[in-house]
Design a protein around this motif. Structure first.
Motif, short mmCIF file in Angstrom:
data_model
loop_
_atom_site.label_atom_id
_atom_site.label_comp_id
_atom_site.label_asym_id
_atom_site.label_seq_id
_atom_site.Cartn_x
_atom_site.Cartn_y
_atom_site.Cartn_z
N GLN A 139 0.84 -1.19 0.00
CA GLN A 139 0.00 0.00 0.00
C GLN A 139 0.89 1.26 0.00
N LEU A 140 0.38 2.34 -0.61
CA LEU A 140 1.10 3.61 -0.59
C LEU A 140 0.96 4.24 0.79
N LEU A 141 2.10 4.67 1.34
CA LEU A 141 2.06 5.26 2.68
C LEU A 141 1.24 6.54 2.71
N ILE A 142 1.29 7.33 1.64
CA ILE A 142 0.55 8.59 1.63
C ILE A 142 -0.96 8.36 1.60
N ASN A 143 -1.38 7.12 1.30
CA ASN A 143 -2.81 6.79 1.39
C ASN A 143 -3.21 6.46 2.82
N LEU A 144 -2.22 6.11 3.65
CA LEU A 144 -2.49 5.78 5.04
C LEU A 144 -2.31 7.00 5.94
N VAL A 145 -1.37 7.88 5.59
CA VAL A 145 -1.13 9.11 6.35
C VAL A 145 -1.48 10.27 5.43
N ARG A 146 -2.66 10.83 5.60
CA ARG A 146 -3.19 11.82 4.65
C ARG A 146 -3.02 13.26 5.12
N GLU A 147 -2.35 13.49 6.21
CA GLU A 147 -2.19 14.86 6.71
C GLU A 147 -1.43 15.70 5.68
N PRO A 148 -1.94 16.88 5.31
CA PRO A 148 -1.30 17.71 4.28
C PRO A 148 0.17 18.04 4.58
N TYR A 154 6.68 14.55 2.53
CA TYR A 154 7.04 13.34 1.78
C TYR A 154 7.52 13.66 0.38
N GLN A 155 6.93 14.66 -0.26
CA GLN A 155 7.30 15.01 -1.63
C GLN A 155 8.63 15.75 -1.73
N ASN A 156 9.15 16.22 -0.60
CA ASN A 156 10.41 16.97 -0.61
C ASN A 156 11.56 16.00 -0.91
N ARG A 157 12.34 16.33 -1.94
CA ARG A 157 13.43 15.45 -2.35
C ARG A 157 14.70 15.66 -1.55
N GLU A 158 14.81 16.80 -0.85
CA GLU A 158 15.99 17.08 -0.04
C GLU A 158 15.54 17.36 1.39
N VAL A 159 15.35 16.27 2.14
CA VAL A 159 14.82 16.38 3.49
C VAL A 159 15.98 16.47 4.48
N ARG A 160 15.99 17.56 5.26
CA ARG A 160 17.05 17.74 6.23
C ARG A 160 16.55 17.72 7.67
N ARG A 164 6.76 16.97 12.76
CA ARG A 164 5.91 16.47 13.83
C ARG A 164 4.46 16.52 13.36
N ILE A 165 3.77 15.38 13.46
CA ILE A 165 2.39 15.29 12.98
C ILE A 165 1.54 14.56 14.02
N ASP A 166 0.24 14.72 13.88
CA ASP A 166 -0.68 13.93 14.70
C ASP A 166 -0.70 12.49 14.20
N ASN A 167 -0.75 11.55 15.12
CA ASN A 167 -0.77 10.14 14.76
C ASN A 167 -2.13 9.79 14.15
N PRO A 168 -2.15 9.34 12.87
CA PRO A 168 -3.45 9.02 12.25
C PRO A 168 -4.14 7.83 12.90
N ALA A 169 -3.38 6.97 13.56
CA ALA A 169 -3.97 5.80 14.20
C ALA A 169 -4.46 6.11 15.62
#
Length: 442
Positions: A139-148, A154-160, A164-169
């Motif tokens: 499964q695609l992770l972005i389908n499980l964690v939908r927070e904007p 996730y789309q950032n190619r240079e992550v440094r 911090r996000i709310d837990n979707p579960a």
């Protein structure tokens, strides 16, 4: 190592053919005997090939057939390679098992994604944090964690940095997610439960905000009475005037500290992007320079503004004015009388830069990484004499963070410092003659 028997084998084969031919001449049928010998040799070769093919069709899992001559050498070589490969497979399997066992022992969640972003593997901690099931593989992770915010991260190619996000579960819990991109776009995510840290941070923010608000009212009252008494200081004894003046100065310092704490608390809790309003950098810097000249007064600093770009900037004018003013006032306070202070605005394809250069006392390089920490002082005694609160650079850091920027510091002890506010290219605006106007968010 396989012993090479090709030379003696071919020599013996040649001697055998010669012997058969000689015997055929002796009996009067050299061609017939030679054909029989060659046919027998060919049949033996075909038999050995058949044994090899049968062994390969069975998966080459057992030992190769036993033989002699060249075929024996081939089978010995295959057997040696088979043993070497099995040893390598066992070694790699042991390494994989150790890695998996150690990863399973981590309290932090680990998730492996393929280049499409599909779930490939995760440890038990990740399964517990996100309620992952075996059926979620692929499964695609972005389908499980939908927070904007996570989608953008996730789309950032240079992550440094992590996010911090709310837990979707578990909606009442928070997660800290860091990501590493490797190979052909595969991703490794490290997930940590930061609920306790978030709660402690919220408690700290609430305490600072409440304490600052509670202190503000009594300080205002105290300062008002002191100022009223000092209005009649001519009728008071000299020792009492000095004591009241010192009390008034310390009260003012405490009030400045409370105000800075309130500003930091506001900047901490505001997660929205700053206002995107067109800012005339030239007018902003010239206004700050005029205020700095008034602050410098009899110290006669040579404060100049240098504009190497006519571009505007999107941002919050009051926040940026506060940040740049903090840097300029620090330059005034810590630079020798009559020295030069320059406010410089320039741009590049990477963004816009506001630099404050001075010829002051400079900063030892070991202090630079900690300059933006709250209440951190390079020289506590000197900072106290100047009336600083130790929060100015922390405020600058938070304001620039609101503008997706950063603060760069370069300094040489005894020769001065350069503090540069680095702002992203997306906030630059073409030169315009129109007044300030509110722009829609990008």
């Amino acid at each position: 190592m396989i012993r090479d028997i090709r030379r003696p084998y071919f020599r013996n084969l040649l001697l055998a053919i010669t012997g058969v031919f000689a015997f055929g001449v002796y009996v009067g049928e050299p061609i017939l005997l030679l054909l029989i010998a060659v046919s027998g040799y060919l049949a033996w070769q075909l038999f050995q090939q058949s044994r090899l093919i049968s062994w390969l069709e069975q998966g080459a899992k057992s030992e190769p057939p036993d033989s002699k001559g060249l075929w024996g050498m081939v089978f010995d070589h295959l057997y040696s390679e088979q043993r070497r490969r099995k040893k390598q497979v066992r070694h790699y399997q042991n390494v994989i098992n150790r890695v998996q066992n150690s990863t399973e022992a981590l309290r932090d969640g680990v998730i492996l994604l393929d280049h499409h972003g599909a779930l490939q593997w995760w440890n038990q901690s990740a399964a517990d944090l996100l309620k992952l099931q075996p059926r979620d593989e692929g499964q695609l992770l972005i389908n499980l964690v939908r927070e904007p915010a996570f989608q953008k991260f996730y789309q950032n190619r240079e992550v440094r940095e992590s996010i911090r996000i709310d837990n979707p579960a578990f909606p009442d819990r928070t997660l800290d997610v860091s990501m590493t991109i490797y190979g052909k776009g595969e991703r490794l995510l490290l997930i940590r439960d930061t609920t306790r840290m978030t709660q402690l941070e919220q408690m700290r923010q609430d305490f600072v905000a409440n304490a600052s608000h509670e202190l503000k009212t009594p300080l205002t009252v105290l300062k008002g009475y002191l100022e009223s008494i000092l209005d009649f200081s001519d009728d008071l004894p000299a020792p009492l005037r000095r004591a009241l003046g010192s009390m008034n100065g310390q009260t003012q310092r405490m009030e400045n500290l409370v105000n800075d704490l309130l500003v930091l608390t506001r900047l901490d809790v505001e997660v929205r992007e700053s206002v995107r309003q067109r800012i005339d950098i030239g007018a902003l810097l010239n206004g700050i320079a005029d205020d700095a000249r008034a602050l410098s007064s009899e110290r006669n600093h040579n404060i100049t503004v240098r504009l190497d770009s006519d571009k505007g900037l999107q941002g919050d004018p009051s926040e940026l004015r506060s940040a740049i003013s903090n840097l300029v006032y620090n330059a005034v306070n810590y630079s020798p009388d009559g020295s030069d202070i320059e406010l410089h605005w320039h741009d590049s394809p990477q963004g816009g830069y506001i630099s404050i250069r001075d010829n002051g006392i400079g900063i030892d390089p070991r202090h630079i990484p900690r300059l933006t920490e709250r209440f951190y002082r390079v020289d506590p005694g000197r900072s106290s004499e100047r009336g600083g609160t130790g929060l100015g650079l922390a405020i600058v850091k938070h304001i620039l963070h609101h503008h997706q920027g950063r603060l760069d510091v370069a300094s040489v002890p005894g020769r001065g410092s350069v503090f540069t506010c680095c702002l992203p290219a997306e906030r630059l605006l073409p030169a315009a003659n129109t007044g300030s106007r509110v722009l829609p968010p990008i």
